[in-house]
Design a protein around this motif. Structure first.
Motif, mmCIF file in Angstrom:
data_model
loop_
_atom_site.group_PDB
_atom_site.id
_atom_site.type_symbol
_atom_site.label_atom_id
_atom_site.label_comp_id
_atom_site.label_asym_id
_atom_site.label_seq_id
_atom_site.Cartn_x
_atom_site.Cartn_y
_atom_site.Cartn_z
ATOM 1 N N THR A 92 0.854 -1.176 0.000
ATOM 2 C CA THR A 92 0.000 0.000 0.000
ATOM 3 C C THR A 92 0.894 1.230 0.000
ATOM 4 N N LEU A 146 -3.788 4.830 -0.685
ATOM 5 C CA LEU A 146 -4.527 5.019 0.560
ATOM 6 C C LEU A 146 -4.781 6.506 0.742
ATOM 7 N N ILE A 158 -5.256 -2.865 -1.260
ATOM 8 C CA ILE A 158 -3.911 -3.414 -1.342
ATOM 9 C C ILE A 158 -3.574 -3.634 -2.810
#
Length: 165
Positions: A92, A146, A158
């Motif tokens: 991420t 994110l 992810i």
């Protein structure tokens, strides 16, 4: 940034697949080498993956520093009889614009390198923590970033990338 890797090999003559390293099966310290070793750098933690399994991860969140040069090296992986090696990386990356007061040096990409050796000769200083003597595989950009919302945990997906080494 969370990072965990699974290495696969496919011998060309038999077209069989063999797992050389699978960090998803690990439940304790991976014993990977980090650089630099000073505080506020890499941290190994347990996290939950996209299939709700507990996995070992490494994260770094030093977005305010300039000239970032953070390295993470796995333990030695024996190639055995492999003629082709594939590395799967799940990771991420935080969207820089969602981090308050972050400088323009914030990065949303990272590089994948490998170092070929017949023996487990790596130490904390060798091979050197610079692009040469490693071979660069790719510069990786996340398909999903994110996003950090004020007063909330970061949300996002992810990423999974597979590389032929």
């Amino acid at each position: 940034m969370y990072l965990f890797a699974v290495c696969l090999l496919i011998p060309a003559s038999l077209a069989l697949e063999e797992v050389l390293m699978n960090t998803r099966a690990e439940t304790s310290d991976l014993r990977w080498t980090i650089y630099p070793t000073s505080e506020m750098q890499w941290e190994e933690t347990s996290a939950v993956d996209d299939e709700h399994n507990i996995v070992r991860t490494f994260e770094i969140c030093n977005v305010n520093g300039q000239n970032q040069n953070n390295w993470l090296r796995t333990t030695y992986i024996r190639r055995r009889q492999a003629t082709q090696v594939y590395v799967e990386v799940k990771f991420t990356v935080m969207e820089c614009s969602s981090i308050p007061l972050v400088p323009r040096t914030c990065k949303e990409t990272f590089n994948i390198f490998y170092y070929e050796s017949d023996t487990d000769s790596a130490t904390e200083q060798y091979p050197a923590w610079m692009e040469n003597p490693y071979t660069k595989v790719d510069t990786v950009a996340a398909d999903f970033l994110l996003k950090k919302l004020p007063g909330r945990a970061a949300v996002g997906k992810i990423n999974t990338k597979v590389f032929k080494v």
